[in-house]
Design an enzyme around this catalytic site. Structure first.
Site, PDB file in Angstrom:
ATOM      1  N   SER A  88       1.872  -4.114  -5.696  1.00  8.82           N
ATOM      2  CA  SER A  88       2.133  -4.108  -4.310  1.00  8.82           C
ATOM      3  C   SER A  88       0.978  -3.701  -3.288  1.00  8.82           C
ATOM      4  O   SER A  88       0.677  -4.240  -2.133  1.00  8.82           O
ATOM      5  CB  SER A  88       3.434  -3.344  -4.036  1.00  8.82           C
ATOM      6  OG  SER A  88       4.392  -4.115  -4.740  1.00  8.82           O
ATOM      7  N   HIS A 109       2.050   0.704   0.081  1.00  8.56           N
ATOM      8  CA  HIS A 109       2.402  -0.446   0.747  1.00  8.56           C
ATOM      9  C   HIS A 109       1.234   0.032   1.926  1.00  8.56           C
ATOM     10  O   HIS A 109       0.306  -0.843   2.132  1.00  8.56           O
ATOM     11  CB  HIS A 109       3.659  -0.604   1.043  1.00  8.56           C
ATOM     12  CG  HIS A 109       4.550  -1.374   0.050  1.00  8.56           C
ATOM     13  ND1 HIS A 109       5.482  -1.901   0.228  1.00  8.56           N
ATOM     14  CD2 HIS A 109       4.324  -1.287  -1.318  1.00  8.56           C
ATOM     15  CE1 HIS A 109       6.339  -2.551  -1.019  1.00  8.56           C
ATOM     16  NE2 HIS A 109       5.440  -2.026  -1.877  1.00  8.56           N
TER      17      HIS A 109
END
Length: 242
Positions: free
Chosen positions: A143, A189
């Site tokens: 991610s 993230h």
């Protein structure tokens, strides 16, 4: 007849070698793979998916590959390997879908090896962000690198033209989701997104002002500067802990 057939095969082989064609089946497959528009993106998807399949086998593969600050000090490969293991099938499928959708356009724009370097630097950089903000958490998944691709796309589009509103909407929705679930590593993230923006604006500026080999070399310089900055940030973080 047998001698004639062998002579023809030998002549065919010499012709292939003289023309630069691969001599083995493996070489032919490699050339076909590299002839695709985005071979690095497809390779990353394939390798990550293979690792996901291996996670189903007995033994917890993620334990040996996940990122954790304490482990990474003596096992530095975890800065990269954690991006190839995932917490669930859905986690893997979503990341690979985004990589398959976003990766090719960036790879074709900046080149195969710079794209691979940017992806790996972004994955390592996301781990550095985790070390700063949630140092006691273990992390798996691509991610961070995927958010970096979002950031690169935004930065490059902004420098070379106009950012697609749909891209901003997708990133915005995913950021909201990031902070809705405690199981999601928000430093990975957000850190990945910031790193991607730095890479995207830097490489976009290079491509805006240069062409050809000069642009390619300058893009490597941007990636190198970002990598050095991340290494410095990690060293500072470790120094503060120790």
């Amino acid at each position: 007849m047998r001698e004639l057939a062998e002579e023809q095969r030998a002549l065919h082989q010499r012709t292939r070698v003289a023309s630069g064609a691969p001599r083995t089946r493996g070489g032919q497959l490699l050339r076909q793979w590299l002839a695709q528009p985005s071979p690095v993106t497809l390779a990353l998807v394939a390798v990550t998916t293979l690792v996901g399949v291996l996670q189903v086998l007995p033994g917890d593969l993620s334990v040996h590959l996940m990122y954790f600050l304490g482990y990474s000090l003596v096992e530095p490969w975890r800065f990269l390997t954690y991006a190839f293991v995932h917490a669930s099938v859905l986690h893997l499928a979503f990341n690979m879908l985004v990589l398959f959708m976003v990766g090719p356009s960036i790879e074709q724009r900046i080149g195969r090896l710079p794209f691979l370097a940017a992806y790996l630097v972004s994955a390592a950089g996301a781990a550095v962000a985790v070390a700063w903000f949630t140092p006691m958490s273990a992390v798996v998944g691509a991610s961070g690198a995927i958010y970096a691709l979002f950031g690169m796309a935004i930065g490059m589009q902004r420098m070379l033209g106009r950012v697609q509103p749909a891209l901003l909407l997708i990133v915005g929705i995913n950021l909201v989701i990031t902070f809705l679930f405690s199981s999601i590593s928000w430093p990975a993230h957000v850190g990945g997104l910031v790193i991607g923006l730095a890479l995207g604006f830097g490489i976009g500026l290079v491509h805006q002002r240069m062409r050809g080999d000069q642009a390619a070399k300058a893009a490597w310089l941007v990636i190198g500067v970002v990598a050095l900055a991340l290494a410095g940030l990690f060293a500072l973080r470790v120094a503060l802990i120790l």
